[in-house]
Every structure is written in C-alpha cells, then in structure tokens.
Design a protein around this motif. Structure first.
Motif, PDB file in Angstrom:
ATOM      1  N   ARG A  83     -12.561 -56.009 -26.086  1.00  0.00           N
ATOM      2  CA  ARG A  83     -13.376 -55.124 -24.948  1.00  0.00           C
ATOM      3  C   ARG A  83     -11.989 -54.486 -25.087  1.00  0.00           C
ATOM      4  O   ARG A  83     -12.816 -53.096 -24.552  1.00  0.00           O
ATOM      5  CB  ARG A  83     -13.508 -56.026 -24.065  1.00  0.00           C
ATOM      6  CG  ARG A  83     -14.720 -57.239 -24.168  1.00  0.00           C
ATOM      7  CD  ARG A  83     -15.647 -57.489 -24.996  1.00  0.00           C
ATOM      8  NE  ARG A  83     -16.322 -58.455 -24.995  1.00  0.00           N
ATOM      9  CZ  ARG A  83     -17.830 -59.105 -26.110  1.00  0.00           C
ATOM     10  NH1 ARG A  83     -17.248 -57.916 -27.495  1.00  0.00           N
ATOM     11  NH2 ARG A  83     -17.609 -59.892 -25.829  1.00  0.00           N
ATOM     12  N   ARG A  84     -10.935 -54.471 -25.087  1.00  0.00           N
ATOM     13  CA  ARG A  84      -9.881 -53.646 -24.850  1.00  0.00           C
ATOM     14  C   ARG A  84      -9.761 -52.903 -25.133  1.00  0.00           C
ATOM     15  O   ARG A  84      -9.220 -51.326 -25.235  1.00  0.00           O
ATOM     16  CB  ARG A  84      -8.570 -54.675 -24.517  1.00  0.00           C
ATOM     17  CG  ARG A  84      -7.244 -53.868 -24.719  1.00  0.00           C
ATOM     18  CD  ARG A  84      -5.869 -54.864 -23.775  1.00  0.00           C
ATOM     19  NE  ARG A  84      -4.818 -54.242 -23.811  1.00  0.00           N
ATOM     20  CZ  ARG A  84      -3.940 -53.895 -24.395  1.00  0.00           C
ATOM     21  NH1 ARG A  84      -4.518 -53.968 -25.460  1.00  0.00           N
ATOM     22  NH2 ARG A  84      -3.093 -52.836 -24.535  1.00  0.00           N
ATOM     23  N   TYR A 139     -16.490 -56.425 -20.054  1.00  0.00           N
ATOM     24  CA  TYR A 139     -15.674 -57.363 -19.176  1.00  0.00           C
ATOM     25  C   TYR A 139     -15.684 -58.011 -18.338  1.00  0.00           C
ATOM     26  O   TYR A 139     -15.581 -59.426 -17.910  1.00  0.00           O
ATOM     27  CB  TYR A 139     -14.554 -55.830 -19.426  1.00  0.00           C
ATOM     28  CG  TYR A 139     -13.238 -56.028 -19.721  1.00  0.00           C
ATOM     29  CD1 TYR A 139     -11.959 -56.313 -20.691  1.00  0.00           C
ATOM     30  CD2 TYR A 139     -12.235 -56.299 -17.940  1.00  0.00           C
ATOM     31  CE1 TYR A 139     -11.039 -56.819 -20.219  1.00  0.00           C
ATOM     32  CE2 TYR A 139     -11.428 -56.313 -18.122  1.00  0.00           C
ATOM     33  CZ  TYR A 139     -10.750 -56.747 -19.010  1.00  0.00           C
ATOM     34  OH  TYR A 139      -9.229 -57.556 -18.762  1.00  0.00           O
ATOM     35  N   SER A 212     -10.738 -59.686 -22.914  1.00  0.00           N
ATOM     36  CA  SER A 212     -11.291 -60.584 -22.370  1.00  0.00           C
ATOM     37  C   SER A 212     -11.182 -61.847 -22.674  1.00  0.00           C
ATOM     38  O   SER A 212     -11.811 -62.267 -23.861  1.00  0.00           O
ATOM     39  CB  SER A 212     -12.768 -59.587 -23.232  1.00  0.00           C
ATOM     40  OG  SER A 212     -13.653 -60.774 -22.643  1.00  0.00           O
TER      41      SER A 212
END
Length: 427
Positions: A83-84, A139, A212
C-alpha cells in the motif's frame, strides 16, 4: 508460525494514519481548483470563444474517465508491491502533473497545442487520482484498531472537504490580490504551484509511513496474489458487486446532492454565483462535521443499519428538497442544501469503511478499484450533467432528487442483505 504472522497484524502509528487520512486534501484541492478556474483556463487555453468553456469542462469530464484505469493500475501496485508504494507513486504523479500545469504555455504562445497539453495533464491527473481513494481507504482500514475503523476511514472524506475549502481560499485570495491582467498573465499559475507544493509535501510525509500490517502479513504468509485483479475477479465477485452498490449511492448523493446544487440554484434564479460559492463552502463544512460522527456511529451500531438508514433518507428526502429549493428563498435554499450535504457526507463516511470491508486482504485494493471506483465513474462524473439535461427537457425541478431516489431504491435490497462487517458486531 501462525501466531507470529497474526502478531504482525496490529494497528499502525497514529502519525502514519494521519498522513494517509489527510493526504486526500490534494485530490480535492485539484478537483475544486480546476472547476473554480474553469472560465480563466477557457480563455487562456481555448481562446475567447463561446465554445471555450465547453472545451474546458469537457476536458475535465473526459479526463475523469481515466480514474477507473488509474485505480486498476495502482490497485495492482498496492496489492502486489504494498500500500505504501502505491500511495507514494500516485502522489508523485499528481505532483508532477500539477507542477507541469502551473508551467504550461498558453494559447497565446503556442496556439491550439496549449489546449491539448492541458487536456493531457488532466488525463495524467485523473489517472493518478484513481489510485488515491482505494489506496487510502484500504490503508486506513488495515492500520486502524478494529473498533475504530469506521471513524478512521471516515477521516479521508472529511479531509477531502478540507482540500476543497483550501482551494476556494487560495483561489479567492489570488483573484483578490491580482488585477484581471495579472491574473491572466501569471496569477492563475499561483494556485497550481501551491497545489504542487502541497502534493510534494504529502509525498515527503508519505515516504516515512509504515507499511500496512495487512500487506506485511501477506508477505510473511506468502499469500500476495501474483495477479491481483484476476484474484479479485475470481474470489471477490460478490464483494465487487456490493462495493459497486455502496459506491453508486455514495457517488450520486455527493455529485448531485452537493457539487451540482450550486449550479442548480443559480440556474433556477435562487442564488447569485457569489452566493453559490458560499453555499458550497457551507456544504463542505457540513460534510467535515458529519463524516466523523457517522464513522463513529458505524463503529457503535454497525455498518449495515447506518447504510440502511442513509439509504432510506436518500430515497425519501432529495426529490422533495430539490423541488422545495427551486421555489424557496436564499435561506431556505441553504437549509435544503445543508440537509443534502449531510446525507451525502454520511453516505461517504460509512461507504468508505463498508466498501473496503467487503474484501479480504488479498486483492482488496484491486477489488475496491473495480467496484467502488467503477461506480464513481458512472454515478459521479456524468450525473450532474445528466441532471441538468433532464431538467432542461422536462422542466421538473425534482429530477435530480428523483435520480438519487432511484439509485437508493435499487441498492437498498443489497444493503438489507449485507452481512455485518464491523469487527465488534460481526455475526
């Protein structure tokens, strides 16, 4: 081994949650800014003709259709690489697009190519924004404590309205401090430069975000899907349908019940353009206030009853309110608009967490992209235009509210058959 993997699934720091939640400011800053400067951009990039504004708004509408494509592409990144990474790449592209827009030569310098370049950058912006909603909501859901997921996810909706208010403030200040000639020469670039700086600062903040915990769990368990969108289509068909239904009502209540209302009241002769701007500001404040309260309520009593309650309100109120506002004075019109804003804000708040909870962690972002973002493209981008066209043809002021009611009636059976997804209340 299972205990070790489970221990990875823990809430992340408040700082990372705050960065994710409030970074949605950038998306709606750009959205509002472009519409606010549409008449200025029309003159500068498409010439001083009667069709210039139509070209400018048409570019916005066509670029909006890039959002589902961006959502699918960035959804693959989010499900496959984290997710990042998804959130960093999407905001990097947004930063570049806004900076390039601020530096664009106008039609006076390069002719018709200026309009095409503006359209191209709007497409890049629409593509990058497509990854924002699904990535941020996933997230927040995965990083929040189970009993606070509704509240935390709703903050993304509230922050979006902060971005809209910021765009109005920066635009109004720029217009107030420059002459008409200065605004056309260089002043219009200032709000876009501010947007680029804002997006760049979000990228810097996101670079220090934690990954996450859900994605960390998948990596540790070896369950990261090789082809996330195929995984979602194979395993989350029902979740995609439910997310589509939830987002369909969320989109039409927002885009018709909030963003279209100022234009509706202006064309109905109830408000001046200046008063419409203040009405939009009041509606944004109402959404900022109601979204966290609704998110908190969904944590307390569950997603399902809140969805059903907002769905019933969407079926009963809008048609009456639009008819009433068309014949009311400014004060009554404002009251009606605020009620519509509260309904839309409540739907956005509960819809954010409810859509994300329709999917297991594997393939969640891609499922959201296909379901939720797909519904937004259909029931968001074109519905204000369709509402105005139907009013022009029928003369019925209640038409926008009837549109909302029809969608609400269509999705209420879906809401009624949903299983409860709030962790503390799950059956």
């Amino acid at each position: 081994m299972e205990t070790a993997i489970a221990s990875l699934h823990r809430p992340i720091s408040r700082r990372s949650l705050a960065v994710a939640a409030f970074s949605t400011i950038v998306e709606w800053y750009d959205f509002t800014l472009y519409l606010y400067f549409a008449t200025v951009l029309a003159r500068l990039f498409y010439g001083d003709t009667g069709e210039a504004l139509s070209f400018t708004l048409g570019s916005f509408a066509l670029a909006y259709l890039m959002r589902p494509l961006g959502a699918v592409v960035f959804g693959h990144v989010g499900d496959r690489h984290g997710r990042r990474a998804m959130l960093l790449w999407s905001v990097a592209l947004m930063t570049a697009a806004m900076l390039a827009t601020a530096l664009l030569p106008t039609a006076a310098s390069i002719g018709a190519a200026a309009g095409w370049l503006l359209f191209l950058l709007r497409c890049v912006m629409g593509f990058s924004v497509g990854g924002e909603y699904s990535g941020v909501v996933a997230y927040l859901l995965e990083g929040a404590a189970p009993g606070r997921r509704g509240l935390i996810a709703s903050l993304a909706s509230a922050a979006s309205e902060v971005g809209a208010l910021l765009a109005v403030g920066v635009s109004a200040l720029t217009v107030a401090l420059t002459s008409e000639a200065q605004l056309a020469d260089w002043g219009w670039r200032i709000p876009f430069l501010v947007g680029a700086l804002l997006a760049g600062s979000v990228w810097i903040a996101r670079s220090s975000m934690e990954e996450s915990p859900e994605f960390i769990r998948q990596v540790a368990a070896g369950t990261v899907p090789d082809s996330p969108w195929r995984h979602s289509l194979a395993h989350h068909k029902l979740g995609i349908f439910r997310a589509f239904s939830i987002s369909a009502l969320g989109s039409i209540t927002y885009y018709v019940g909030i963003t279209y209302v100022p234009a509706f009241l202006t064309t109905a002769g109830r408000l001046s353009e200046g008063d419409s701007l203040w009405l939009g500001t009041a509606a944004a404040v109402a959404v900022i206030l109601v979204t966290p309260l609704t998110g908190l309520l969904s944590d307390r009593i569950g997603r399902k009853p809140v969805l059903i309650g907002v769905g019933i309100a969407s079926a009963l109120l809008p048609a009456t309110l639009f008819s009433w506002m068309a014949g009311a004075g400014p004060g009554a019109a404002l009251a009606g608009a605020l009620v519509l804003a509260c309904v839309a804000g409540a739907m956005s708040a509960v819809g954010a967490v409810a859509t994300a909870e329709q999917f297991a962690g594997e393939g969640r972002v891609s499922g959201l992209a296909i379901g939720a973002t797909g519904a937004t493209a259909i029931f968001g981008g074109i519905t204000p235009w369709l509402a105005q066209r139907l009013i022009d043809r029928t003369g019925e002021a209640s038409t926008p509210g009837v549109m909302i009611a029809l969608v609400a009636l269509a999705v209420l059976p879906v809401f009624a058959t949903l299983r409860e997804t709030a962790p503390r209340l799950r059956r």
